[in-house]
Design an enzyme around this catalytic site. Sequence first.
Site, PDB file in Angstrom:
ATOM      1  N   GLY A  38       1.190  -0.736  -0.476  1.00 53.69           N
ATOM      2  CA  GLY A  38      -0.347  -0.058  -0.335  1.00 53.69           C
ATOM      3  C   GLY A  38       1.048   0.939   0.311  1.00 53.69           C
ATOM      4  O   GLY A  38       1.999   1.399   0.577  1.00 53.69           O
ATOM      5  N   CYS A  39       0.160   2.808  -0.455  1.00 52.70           N
ATOM      6  CA  CYS A  39       1.200   4.043  -0.584  1.00 52.70           C
ATOM      7  C   CYS A  39       1.326   4.156   0.910  1.00 52.70           C
ATOM      8  O   CYS A  39       3.276   4.358   1.030  1.00 52.70           O
ATOM      9  CB  CYS A  39      -0.026   4.357  -1.283  1.00 52.70           C
ATOM     10  SG  CYS A  39      -1.788   4.866  -0.291  1.00 52.70           S
ATOM     11  N   TYR A  40       1.008   4.075   2.211  1.00 51.11           N
ATOM     12  CA  TYR A  40       1.448   4.322   3.153  1.00 51.11           C
ATOM     13  C   TYR A  40       2.171   3.364   3.888  1.00 51.11           C
ATOM     14  O   TYR A  40       2.752   3.816   4.631  1.00 51.11           O
ATOM     15  CB  TYR A  40       0.002   4.984   4.453  1.00 51.11           C
ATOM     16  CG  TYR A  40      -0.405   5.614   3.997  1.00 51.11           C
ATOM     17  CD1 TYR A  40      -0.307   7.367   4.139  1.00 51.11           C
ATOM     18  CD2 TYR A  40      -1.901   5.837   4.131  1.00 51.11           C
ATOM     19  CE1 TYR A  40      -1.036   8.409   4.448  1.00 51.11           C
ATOM     20  CE2 TYR A  40      -3.660   7.119   4.312  1.00 51.11           C
ATOM     21  CZ  TYR A  40      -2.301   8.502   4.402  1.00 51.11           C
ATOM     22  OH  TYR A  40      -3.562   9.326   3.615  1.00 51.11           O
ATOM     23  N   THR A  87       4.410   2.165   2.524  1.00 52.46           N
ATOM     24  CA  THR A  87       5.529   2.514   1.631  1.00 52.46           C
ATOM     25  C   THR A  87       6.447   3.454   2.346  1.00 52.46           C
ATOM     26  O   THR A  87       7.240   3.170   2.644  1.00 52.46           O
ATOM     27  CB  THR A  87       5.198   2.359   0.159  1.00 52.46           C
ATOM     28  OG1 THR A  87       5.315   1.347  -0.573  1.00 52.46           O
ATOM     29  CG2 THR A  87       6.356   3.168  -1.024  1.00 52.46           C
TER      30      THR A  87
END
Length: 350
Positions: A152-154, A156
Amino acid sequence: MGDRVTVGIVGASGYGGVQLVRLLLEHPKVDIVYLGGEGSAGRPYTELYPHLQGRVNLTVEPVSVEVIRDRAQVVFLSLPNGIACQLAPQLLEQGCKVLDLSADYRFQDLQTYTQWYGEPREDQATAQKAVYGLPELYRDRIRQSALIGCPGCYPTASLLALAPLMKQGLIEPNTAIIDAKSGTSGGGRQGKINLLLAEADNSLAPYNVARHRHTPEIEAICSDLAGQSVLVQFTPHLVPMPRGILATVYATLRDPGLVREDLITIYQAFYRHSPWVNILPPGLYPQTKWAWGTNACFIGIEVDERTGRVIVMSAIDNLMKGQASQAVQCLNLMMGWPETMGLPQVAFYP
């Protein structure tokens, strides 16, 4: 697999999908041969994204494992949670390599997935084959895998900030607090009231406090790195900008004698083989604009000697390193190509 690799994208109509299309159009080793999606099936792709006129001549097609198998060697799944796990096992059986951008294959323990995402799963054997697609931590495993669960973005941004601290035992692991802020594109392309300009502009708001689904993902990887069970406190915020994530991580140092310069040296050594991670010099802190449109992560480090805490700041583009370009980075590793191949190196600025 020959000189060029054929690629399909399922879920091409969303923000993640169009980022993949943009990146793969410029990739020197890839041909896009299939764009799939149920809601937009039958529509020319340029009808969805007119800025790609003259570059993409494909029509979005219904999702068909047989059609994908006949055309594509590699498949990106940019789908809502709970759908990729229905397609991935079939595609793997047909000999395709699969990169899943949803949460479906980020967890080895599917009970954790079911607890947080509410979807029962029966594909434990497939999940066990998946490799978590954060190249800076699992590069060698990614090279050997046919199924990648892209982060996921968060997670990462948060994990790149935390990894050296967890792996080398530099902090009290359960003291980590993550304060993260993301642009509105993280919510996807479908209309949502809180993402309307009139709602989001001139406002900063926390959401899903103490219950965001990225929490167990961060904890699972931190636990793997630390060699013990780890809990983190994670709070996301919505910022009125289209893209970008800034994660600020606080944690208590085990050795209060560690100074900022020591930690910068440790981070530089930890990421010495990671071309996309930039460790900033003392006193310089990251900005999201520096990463716009690229696969880069910028990390700044500070130590508060008064409180004995380390503060690590991490900036990425949520649609790129947090989603599409990181998936392409994984593709490069899977195919034995340089992991920088086909990925933008420098941000748009200003």
